[in-house]
Design a protein around this motif. Structure first.
Motif, PDB file in Angstrom:
ATOM      1  N   GLY A 290       0.765  -1.234   0.000  1.00 32.49           N
ATOM      2  CA  GLY A 290       0.000   0.000   0.000  1.00 32.49           C
ATOM      3  C   GLY A 290       0.791   1.276   0.000  1.00 32.49           C
ATOM      4  O   GLY A 290       0.347   2.284  -0.552  1.00 32.49           O
ATOM      5  N   ASN A 291       1.972   1.283   0.611  1.00 26.54           N
ATOM      6  CA  ASN A 291       2.731   2.533   0.698  1.00 26.54           C
ATOM      7  C   ASN A 291       3.728   2.726  -0.426  1.00 26.54           C
ATOM      8  O   ASN A 291       4.204   3.842  -0.656  1.00 26.54           O
ATOM      9  CB  ASN A 291       3.447   2.626   2.044  1.00 26.54           C
ATOM     10  N   SER A 292       4.081   1.663  -1.126  1.00 25.13           N
ATOM     11  CA  SER A 292       4.999   1.812  -2.263  1.00 25.13           C
ATOM     12  C   SER A 292       4.257   1.739  -3.599  1.00 25.13           C
ATOM     13  O   SER A 292       4.876   1.806  -4.658  1.00 25.13           O
ATOM     14  CB  SER A 292       6.108   0.753  -2.215  1.00 25.13           C
ATOM     15  N   ASN A 293       2.933   1.597  -3.535  1.00 22.63           N
ATOM     16  CA  ASN A 293       2.091   1.628  -4.731  1.00 22.63           C
ATOM     17  C   ASN A 293       2.526   0.621  -5.786  1.00 22.63           C
ATOM     18  O   ASN A 293       2.584   0.919  -6.979  1.00 22.63           O
ATOM     19  CB  ASN A 293       2.056   3.037  -5.344  1.00 22.63           C
ATOM     20  N   ASP A 294       2.807  -0.597  -5.319  1.00 25.38           N
ATOM     21  CA  ASP A 294       3.220  -1.627  -6.254  1.00 25.38           C
ATOM     22  C   ASP A 294       2.722  -2.994  -5.799  1.00 25.38           C
ATOM     23  O   ASP A 294       2.173  -3.144  -4.709  1.00 25.38           O
ATOM     24  CB  ASP A 294       4.741  -1.633  -6.449  1.00 25.38           C
ATOM     25  N   VAL A 295       2.917  -3.957  -6.673  1.00 26.00           N
ATOM     26  CA  VAL A 295       2.614  -5.353  -6.390  1.00 26.00           C
ATOM     27  C   VAL A 295       3.911  -6.138  -6.508  1.00 26.00           C
ATOM     28  O   VAL A 295       4.652  -5.979  -7.482  1.00 26.00           O
ATOM     29  CB  VAL A 295       1.564  -5.899  -7.384  1.00 26.00           C
ATOM     30  N   ALA A 301       7.414 -21.708  -5.610  1.00 23.99           N
ATOM     31  CA  ALA A 301       8.288 -22.864  -5.438  1.00 23.99           C
ATOM     32  C   ALA A 301       9.661 -22.459  -4.916  1.00 23.99           C
ATOM     33  O   ALA A 301      10.252 -23.143  -4.080  1.00 23.99           O
ATOM     34  CB  ALA A 301       8.426 -23.619  -6.751  1.00 23.99           C
ATOM     35  N   ALA A 302      10.165 -21.317  -5.401  1.00 23.78           N
ATOM     36  CA  ALA A 302      11.523 -20.891  -5.063  1.00 23.78           C
ATOM     37  C   ALA A 302      11.591 -19.983  -3.835  1.00 23.78           C
ATOM     38  O   ALA A 302      12.692 -19.669  -3.365  1.00 23.78           O
ATOM     39  CB  ALA A 302      12.147 -20.165  -6.258  1.00 23.78           C
ATOM     40  N   ASN A 303      10.418 -19.533  -3.326  1.00 30.15           N
ATOM     41  CA  ASN A 303      10.408 -18.567  -2.212  1.00 30.15           C
ATOM     42  C   ASN A 303      11.248 -17.344  -2.556  1.00 30.15           C
ATOM     43  O   ASN A 303      12.076 -16.876  -1.753  1.00 30.15           O
ATOM     44  CB  ASN A 303      10.928 -19.193  -0.911  1.00 30.15           C
ATOM     45  N   THR A 304      11.014 -16.808  -3.752  1.00 32.06           N
ATOM     46  CA  THR A 304      11.814 -15.683  -4.236  1.00 32.06           C
ATOM     47  C   THR A 304      10.901 -14.616  -4.835  1.00 32.06           C
ATOM     48  O   THR A 304       9.951 -14.939  -5.558  1.00 32.06           O
ATOM     49  CB  THR A 304      12.799 -16.143  -5.326  1.00 32.06           C
ATOM     50  N   VAL A 305      11.191 -13.355  -4.535  1.00 26.71           N
ATOM     51  CA  VAL A 305      10.482 -12.246  -5.176  1.00 26.71           C
ATOM     52  C   VAL A 305      11.119 -11.998  -6.532  1.00 26.71           C
ATOM     53  O   VAL A 305      12.324 -11.726  -6.619  1.00 26.71           O
ATOM     54  CB  VAL A 305      10.530 -10.975  -4.303  1.00 26.71           C
ATOM     55  N   VAL A 306      10.315 -12.109  -7.592  1.00 23.28           N
ATOM     56  CA  VAL A 306      10.872 -12.030  -8.943  1.00 23.28           C
ATOM     57  C   VAL A 306      10.589 -10.709  -9.644  1.00 23.28           C
ATOM     58  O   VAL A 306      11.260 -10.373 -10.621  1.00 23.28           O
ATOM     59  CB  VAL A 306      10.356 -13.189  -9.816  1.00 23.28           C
ATOM     60  N   LYS A 307       9.612  -9.945  -9.149  1.00 21.54           N
ATOM     61  CA  LYS A 307       9.323  -8.685  -9.838  1.00 21.54           C
ATOM     62  C   LYS A 307       8.491  -7.780  -8.937  1.00 21.54           C
ATOM     63  O   LYS A 307       7.733  -8.249  -8.084  1.00 21.54           O
ATOM     64  CB  LYS A 307       8.567  -8.940 -11.149  1.00 21.54           C
ATOM     65  N   SER A 308       8.638  -6.475  -9.163  1.00 23.14           N
ATOM     66  CA  SER A 308       7.773  -5.467  -8.568  1.00 23.14           C
ATOM     67  C   SER A 308       7.060  -4.742  -9.709  1.00 23.14           C
ATOM     68  O   SER A 308       7.708  -4.295 -10.665  1.00 23.14           O
ATOM     69  CB  SER A 308       8.588  -4.473  -7.742  1.00 23.14           C
TER      70      SER A 308
END
Length: 323
Positions: A290-295, A301-308
């Motif tokens: 909510g505060n960075s206005n992104d998803v 499976a990898a427990n990794t953030v791949v994109k904003s």
């Protein structure tokens, strides 16, 4: 026929990636008064569409034909065609609808009315109110058992999870949890109910058969003050093996072992992570920040953030269209 079949065969031989199946991802932007639509395959924005005043809770019918949005400041649930994003009708909701949940069959809709201390039950076909169920003070979180027999409401000020019989519309049990419960989520097996407590900083694991708390999950993130760890949204994989908890201003999603209910990892996402939704194949988990206005997009499976992905102003809720 030969020309038709030769193209994918040649593509496979040459190692050319074929387009992945895409689902639409719908993100309600609380301050923007709109919904941003994403493509789950390309992870790009398709468009942004007005949906009424202060949209928060958002869900979609099991057949993918109706998108429901809590227009909180309009005191309505607005219903849209997910393909065109044209409004088709509205549903009565009571004042200040914030979160809701659909019965697994797609009807009815159970809506938390924070200002009136009620859960409003609405028939999605006739658009009529079926019941108004008195609950605790400041109801917010809504959950439903996989068999559709019990609906859960969490009351923020009363600090309870209310078990409501969907046949009688009566409360059959009340479970005291920690301060400011915000979300309730069953596993698909119906053997566990997870209730997050934003101010208490815990997630209560409840046995639905006995309504007893079997465990309270706590969180400890190095370098993050305890008061910043505020559990909100909860999602569980279909096999029950992984539980994800959005931790609000801690800017983390906790990864929990669904067998032991122990925290195994923390994933850094955007600012004030709030709600989450899986793609149907559970390849990705989308989080609203909510505060960075992104998803943020998490590879499950990898427990990794791949994109904003930048979206609108103060993204709140998220739902993914079914296959």
């Amino acid at each position: 026929m030969k020309a038709t079949t030769a193209i994918p065969t040649l593509a496979l031989c040459l190692g050319i990636a074929m387009p992945a199946h895409a689902n639409r991802v719908f993100v309600s932007n609380e301050k923007g008064n709109d919904v941003t639509v994403l493509d789950s395959a390309t992870l790009e924005v398709i468009g942004t569409y007005p949906v009424g005043a202060r949209p928060r809770g958002i869900t979609i019918s099991p057949d993918g034909k109706e998108l429901y949005v809590c227009a909180s400041d309009d005191d309505l649930v607005r219903v849209f065609d997910p393909q065109t994003m044209q409004e088709t009708h509205t549903l009565p909701s009571g004042p200040d609808p914030e979160l809701f949940v659909l019965h697994p069959s797609g009807n009815p809709l159970y809506i938390a009315n924070e200002d009136d201390n009620l859960v409003t039950v609405v028939d999605t076909k006739t658009h009529k109110v079926l019941a108004e169920i008195p609950v605790g003070v400041e109801p917010e979180g809504m959950g439903v058992s996989p068999d559709g027999k019990i609906v859960i409401n969490t009351s923020e000020t009363t600090n309870m999870a209310h078990f409501i019989d969907t046949d009688t519309f009566q409360i059959v049990a009340n479970v005291l949890v920690d301060s400011r419960p915000r979300f309730a989520q069953y596993n698909d097996q119906g053997t566990k109910l997870y209730v997050s407590a934003e101010i208490g900083g815990t997630v209560s694991v409840i046995d639905p058969a006995t309504q007893a708390i079997s465990k309270k999950i706590t969180f400890d993130i190095p370098g993050v003050l305890p008061e910043a760890i505020q559990p909100v949204g909860v999602r569980v994989t279909k096999d029950g093996k992984k539980v994800f908890v959005a931790l609000g201003p801690a800017n983390r999603v906790a990864v929990i072992n669904g067998d032991t209910d122990e925290v195994e990892d923390y994933l850094l996402v955007g600012q004030r992570v709030w709600q989450m939704a899986f793609t149907p194949d559970e390849k990705y988990l989308f989080t609203t920040n909510g505060n960075s206005n992104d998803v943020s997009v998490i590879d499950v499976a990898a427990n990794t953030v791949v994109k904003s992905i930048p979206v609108g102003q103060q993204p709140w809720g998220v739902v993914v269209a079914p296959d």
